[in-house]
Design a protein around this motif. Structure first.
Motif, PDB file in Angstrom:
ATOM      1  N   ALA A  63      34.358  53.509  43.210  1.00  0.00           N
ATOM      2  CA  ALA A  63      33.990  54.864  43.393  1.00  0.00           C
ATOM      3  C   ALA A  63      34.670  55.892  44.294  1.00  0.00           C
ATOM      4  O   ALA A  63      35.055  56.940  43.839  1.00  0.00           O
ATOM      5  CB  ALA A  63      32.380  55.205  43.302  1.00  0.00           C
ATOM      6  N   ASP A  64      34.816  55.312  45.428  1.00  0.00           N
ATOM      7  CA  ASP A  64      35.627  56.258  46.538  1.00  0.00           C
ATOM      8  C   ASP A  64      37.191  55.969  46.281  1.00  0.00           C
ATOM      9  O   ASP A  64      38.016  56.618  47.124  1.00  0.00           O
ATOM     10  CB  ASP A  64      35.410  55.692  47.839  1.00  0.00           C
ATOM     11  CG  ASP A  64      35.661  54.266  47.957  1.00  0.00           C
ATOM     12  OD1 ASP A  64      36.327  53.597  47.141  1.00  0.00           O
ATOM     13  OD2 ASP A  64      35.422  53.780  49.157  1.00  0.00           O
ATOM     14  N   GLY A  65      37.807  55.519  45.199  1.00  0.00           N
ATOM     15  CA  GLY A  65      39.199  55.481  44.949  1.00  0.00           C
ATOM     16  C   GLY A  65      39.639  54.055  45.593  1.00  0.00           C
ATOM     17  O   GLY A  65      41.017  54.011  45.408  1.00  0.00           O
ATOM     18  N   SER A  66      39.109  53.238  46.426  1.00  0.00           N
ATOM     19  CA  SER A  66      39.589  52.040  46.868  1.00  0.00           C
ATOM     20  C   SER A  66      39.895  51.012  45.896  1.00  0.00           C
ATOM     21  O   SER A  66      39.066  50.999  45.052  1.00  0.00           O
ATOM     22  CB  SER A  66      38.788  51.873  48.177  1.00  0.00           C
ATOM     23  OG  SER A  66      37.549  51.161  47.639  1.00  0.00           O
ATOM     24  N   GLU A  67      40.762  50.197  46.426  1.00  0.00           N
ATOM     25  CA  GLU A  67      40.955  48.880  45.530  1.00  0.00           C
ATOM     26  C   GLU A  67      40.222  47.933  45.636  1.00  0.00           C
ATOM     27  O   GLU A  67      39.970  47.490  46.922  1.00  0.00           O
ATOM     28  CB  GLU A  67      42.525  48.552  45.393  1.00  0.00           C
ATOM     29  CG  GLU A  67      43.573  49.358  45.089  1.00  0.00           C
ATOM     30  CD  GLU A  67      44.860  49.134  44.900  1.00  0.00           C
ATOM     31  OE1 GLU A  67      45.279  47.926  45.555  1.00  0.00           O
ATOM     32  OE2 GLU A  67      46.049  49.798  44.857  1.00  0.00           O
ATOM     33  N   HIS A  68      39.447  47.035  44.611  1.00  0.00           N
ATOM     34  CA  HIS A  68      38.873  45.958  44.939  1.00  0.00           C
ATOM     35  C   HIS A  68      39.653  44.848  44.266  1.00  0.00           C
ATOM     36  O   HIS A  68      39.708  44.798  43.049  1.00  0.00           O
ATOM     37  CB  HIS A  68      37.346  46.184  44.195  1.00  0.00           C
ATOM     38  CG  HIS A  68      36.414  44.962  44.355  1.00  0.00           C
ATOM     39  ND1 HIS A  68      35.446  44.658  43.750  1.00  0.00           N
ATOM     40  CD2 HIS A  68      36.629  43.896  45.055  1.00  0.00           C
ATOM     41  CE1 HIS A  68      34.954  43.601  44.101  1.00  0.00           C
ATOM     42  NE2 HIS A  68      35.459  43.190  44.855  1.00  0.00           N
ATOM     43  N   LEU A  69      40.345  44.202  45.049  1.00  0.00           N
ATOM     44  CA  LEU A  69      41.234  43.252  44.532  1.00  0.00           C
ATOM     45  C   LEU A  69      40.478  41.949  44.163  1.00  0.00           C
ATOM     46  O   LEU A  69      39.702  41.414  44.640  1.00  0.00           O
ATOM     47  CB  LEU A  69      42.188  42.887  45.602  1.00  0.00           C
ATOM     48  CG  LEU A  69      43.501  41.770  45.340  1.00  0.00           C
ATOM     49  CD1 LEU A  69      44.215  42.426  44.426  1.00  0.00           C
ATOM     50  CD2 LEU A  69      44.172  41.394  46.646  1.00  0.00           C
ATOM     51  N   PHE A  70      40.820  41.499  42.800  1.00  0.00           N
ATOM     52  CA  PHE A  70      40.147  40.382  42.224  1.00  0.00           C
ATOM     53  C   PHE A  70      41.108  38.959  42.383  1.00  0.00           C
ATOM     54  O   PHE A  70      40.563  38.029  42.937  1.00  0.00           O
ATOM     55  CB  PHE A  70      39.980  40.351  40.781  1.00  0.00           C
ATOM     56  CG  PHE A  70      38.848  41.273  40.477  1.00  0.00           C
ATOM     57  CD1 PHE A  70      37.612  40.945  40.742  1.00  0.00           C
ATOM     58  CD2 PHE A  70      38.912  42.450  39.958  1.00  0.00           C
ATOM     59  CE1 PHE A  70      36.306  41.843  40.427  1.00  0.00           C
ATOM     60  CE2 PHE A  70      37.910  43.413  39.559  1.00  0.00           C
ATOM     61  CZ  PHE A  70      36.716  42.879  39.835  1.00  0.00           C
ATOM     62  N   ARG A  71      42.320  39.106  42.129  1.00  0.00           N
ATOM     63  CA  ARG A  71      43.286  37.978  42.401  1.00  0.00           C
ATOM     64  C   ARG A  71      44.650  38.235  42.233  1.00  0.00           C
ATOM     65  O   ARG A  71      44.945  39.457  41.882  1.00  0.00           O
ATOM     66  CB  ARG A  71      43.010  36.828  41.209  1.00  0.00           C
ATOM     67  CG  ARG A  71      43.115  37.486  39.721  1.00  0.00           C
ATOM     68  CD  ARG A  71      43.174  36.241  38.826  1.00  0.00           C
ATOM     69  NE  ARG A  71      41.572  35.923  38.531  1.00  0.00           N
ATOM     70  CZ  ARG A  71      40.699  36.648  37.897  1.00  0.00           C
ATOM     71  NH1 ARG A  71      40.959  37.632  37.143  1.00  0.00           N
ATOM     72  NH2 ARG A  71      39.300  36.207  37.955  1.00  0.00           N
TER      73      ARG A  71
END
Length: 201
Positions: A63-71
């Motif tokens: 929501a804050d625009g940061s990346e949530h890296l999965f793989r």
């Protein structure tokens, strides 16, 4: 490139040469430069992306625009299976980390192929199940270890060279991406891509 791309992917590698040719006939070769998107969240096209060369990072935006890296995908791996199986828009992003050669399969083409050859669908399902297991393992690691433990576990899982009880490994990702993958604060100090780990005892 389509022939090579299909032959090296575990999902398709066990097929006969004739069936691999059928699959390759549906592939759409794509070249990406570093920073370009293979697909983005809410794209109108649902597609399966098979990586031939290079590396792709798969992430979602918080929501804050940061990346949530999965793989991070390497040669022979694929992404977009959820989108291509359901026909819905993707929820994540696939961005090239370096120059990439891809084989892209559209939802309608792949659906028709799976209907005529269910074995392909079963292979893809098995790969997805393995990914779910890996995700559960990573979540368990994130919740049961402190930051130092997470980092040590990740680094020890990388291929490295040993000399005098010291292992030297090369980070496959930028430091900020490793931090995102492990859900840790980004490093403040500037360090190179090589790290040395000393064995205790």
């Amino acid at each position: 490139m389509a022939d090579s791309c299909v032959a090296r992917v575990p999902v398709f590698a066990g097929l006969s040469a004739h069936d691999q040719q059928r699959v390759a006939g549906l592939a759409r070769p794509v070249h990406l430069r570093a920073g370009e998107a293979a697909y983005s969240a809410d794209d109108d096209i649902s597609q399966l992306v098979v990586l031939h060369t290079g590396h792709l990072k798969i992430f979602r935006l918080a929501a804050d625009g940061s990346e949530h890296l999965f793989r991070v995908l390497g040669p022979g791996e694929f992404a977009g299976e959820t989108s291509v199986f359901t026909g819905r828009r993707p929820l994540d992003f696939a961005i090239a980390l370096d120059d990439c050669q891809l084989c892209v399969f559209r939802h309608d083409d792949l659906e028709a192929l799976v209907r005529t050859d269910p074995e392909i669908g079963l292979r893809m399902l098995a790969t997805v199940v393995e990914r779910l297991s890996e995700t559960e393992h990573r979540l368990n690691s994130l919740t049961s270890r402190d930051i130092e433990g997470r980092l040590a576990h990740y680094l020890l899982g990388l291929p490295g060279s040993w000399h005098d009880r010291v292992s030297t490994v090369t980070l496959p990702l930028a430091k900020k991406d490793v931090a995102a993958l492990l859900d840790t604060p980004p490093p403040k100090a500037s360090v190179g891509p090589f790290l040395a780990l000393r064995c205790a005892g």
